[in-house]
Design a protein around this motif. Structure first.
Motif, mmCIF file in Angstrom:
data_model
loop_
_atom_site.group_PDB
_atom_site.id
_atom_site.type_symbol
_atom_site.label_atom_id
_atom_site.label_comp_id
_atom_site.label_asym_id
_atom_site.label_seq_id
_atom_site.Cartn_x
_atom_site.Cartn_y
_atom_site.Cartn_z
ATOM 1 N N PHE A 101 -12.217 13.718 2.427
ATOM 2 C CA PHE A 101 -13.743 14.094 2.838
ATOM 3 C C PHE A 101 -13.618 14.596 3.879
ATOM 4 N N THR A 102 -14.688 15.528 4.196
ATOM 5 C CA THR A 102 -15.172 15.792 5.459
ATOM 6 C C THR A 102 -15.508 14.714 6.165
ATOM 7 N N LEU A 103 -15.323 14.347 7.625
ATOM 8 C CA LEU A 103 -16.042 13.345 8.438
ATOM 9 C C LEU A 103 -17.465 12.964 8.001
ATOM 10 N N LYS A 104 -18.129 13.965 8.101
ATOM 11 C CA LYS A 104 -19.487 14.073 8.014
ATOM 12 C C LYS A 104 -20.150 13.702 6.704
ATOM 13 N N GLU A 105 -19.348 14.302 5.640
ATOM 14 C CA GLU A 105 -19.666 13.950 4.218
ATOM 15 C C GLU A 105 -19.584 12.251 3.948
ATOM 16 N N PHE A 106 -18.353 11.753 4.427
ATOM 17 C CA PHE A 106 -18.254 10.566 4.246
ATOM 18 C C PHE A 106 -19.052 9.712 4.849
ATOM 19 N N VAL A 107 -19.555 10.088 5.960
ATOM 20 C CA VAL A 107 -20.447 9.066 6.907
ATOM 21 C C VAL A 107 -21.772 9.305 6.676
ATOM 22 N N ILE A 108 -22.439 10.408 6.699
ATOM 23 C CA ILE A 108 -23.794 10.837 6.735
ATOM 24 C C ILE A 108 -24.216 11.394 5.341
ATOM 25 N N ASP A 109 -23.139 11.709 4.453
ATOM 26 C CA ASP A 109 -23.452 12.694 3.247
ATOM 27 C C ASP A 109 -24.374 13.748 3.592
ATOM 28 N N ASP A 110 -24.225 14.347 4.426
ATOM 29 C CA ASP A 110 -24.998 15.873 4.599
ATOM 30 C C ASP A 110 -24.691 16.742 3.855
ATOM 31 N N LYS A 111 -25.398 17.178 3.056
ATOM 32 C CA LYS A 111 -24.815 18.359 1.956
ATOM 33 C C LYS A 111 -24.854 19.640 2.645
ATOM 34 N N LEU A 137 -20.106 9.712 14.952
ATOM 35 C CA LEU A 137 -19.558 9.834 13.639
ATOM 36 C C LEU A 137 -18.821 8.447 13.461
ATOM 37 N N ILE A 138 -17.993 8.424 14.308
ATOM 38 C CA ILE A 138 -16.766 7.260 14.145
ATOM 39 C C ILE A 138 -17.560 5.977 14.344
ATOM 40 N N GLU A 139 -18.604 5.615 15.136
ATOM 41 C CA GLU A 139 -19.186 4.413 15.018
ATOM 42 C C GLU A 139 -19.649 4.273 13.720
ATOM 43 N N GLU A 140 -20.227 5.245 12.914
ATOM 44 C CA GLU A 140 -20.821 4.966 11.633
ATOM 45 C C GLU A 140 -19.513 4.912 10.647
ATOM 46 N N LEU A 141 -18.489 5.498 10.810
ATOM 47 C CA LEU A 141 -17.059 5.502 10.014
ATOM 48 C C LEU A 141 -16.760 4.126 10.148
ATOM 49 N N VAL A 142 -16.737 3.404 11.121
ATOM 50 C CA VAL A 142 -16.300 2.125 11.118
ATOM 51 C C VAL A 142 -16.946 0.952 10.537
ATOM 52 N N ILE A 143 -18.171 1.449 10.372
ATOM 53 C CA ILE A 143 -19.174 0.416 9.598
ATOM 54 C C ILE A 143 -19.076 0.787 8.080
ATOM 55 N N ARG A 144 -18.804 2.112 7.866
ATOM 56 C CA ARG A 144 -18.514 2.389 6.366
ATOM 57 C C ARG A 144 -17.084 1.916 5.948
ATOM 58 N N LEU A 145 -16.230 2.011 6.687
ATOM 59 C CA LEU A 145 -14.802 1.464 6.173
ATOM 60 C C LEU A 145 -14.819 0.004 6.290
ATOM 61 N N LYS A 146 -15.851 -0.826 6.778
ATOM 62 C CA LYS A 146 -15.678 -2.188 6.740
ATOM 63 C C LYS A 146 -16.447 -2.887 5.596
ATOM 64 N N GLU A 147 -17.112 -1.929 4.821
ATOM 65 C CA GLU A 147 -18.132 -2.164 3.863
ATOM 66 C C GLU A 147 -16.978 -2.499 2.480
#
Length: 147
Positions: A101-111, A137-147
């Motif tokens: 994934f692009t980092l942004k795509e995974f974290v915020i799904d900006d199309k 983005l990495i702050e949000e990534l950590v949250i997403r990875l822990k879900e």
């Protein structure tokens, strides 16, 4: 175990900064590496990238790694800095599509805006802007990875 591989072009600017930011969090159960789709092996991070990391009190010893199947097989998640990097991976290694994934795509799904600005050749201020974007983005990534 979550294994994150950050990918950019030369593995001297964006992906090493992303790797350093996530590693610096010392999160149990998350390992992180970086590589570049067109990287030469063993290059140091760019001077401005190193300076920005130091200014933000992040210690990171980096040597560039060319992207290879070995790194991608190791990773549970591959995060690219641009759509172009993602396209290179999927074209060359189609079996990696499910974890790339692009980092942004995974974290915020900006199309519409899935690329992180390349600071290469820019001022230290440009590198600082890229660092701040990666940090958020990495702050949000950590949250997403822990879900």
């Amino acid at each position: 175990m979550i294994r994150v591989l950050f990918v950019c072009t030369g593995n001297t600017c964006r992906s090493p900064m992303a790797e350093a930011i996530l590693k610096n969090k010392n999160i149990e159960g998350i390992e992180v590496k970086s590589a570049g789709v067109y990287a030469s092996a063993g290059q140091d991070a760019s001077l401005h990238a190193k300076n920005v990391l130091i200014e933000n009190e992040i210690v990171h010893n980096h040597h560039s790694t060319p992207l290879s199947e070995k790194e991608m097989e190791w990773a549970s998640h591959i995060f690219t800095m641009t759509e172009g990097h993602k396209a290179v991976i999927i074209r060359t290694y189609p079996k990696m599509i499910g974890k790339t994934f692009t980092l942004k795509e995974f974290v915020i799904d900006d199309k519409y805006d899935r690329d992180i600005m390349d600071p290469f050749g820019g001022s230290e201020g440009i590198y600082q802007e890229t660092f701040k974007e990666l940090q958020e983005l990495i702050e949000e990534l950590v949250i997403r990875l822990k879900e």
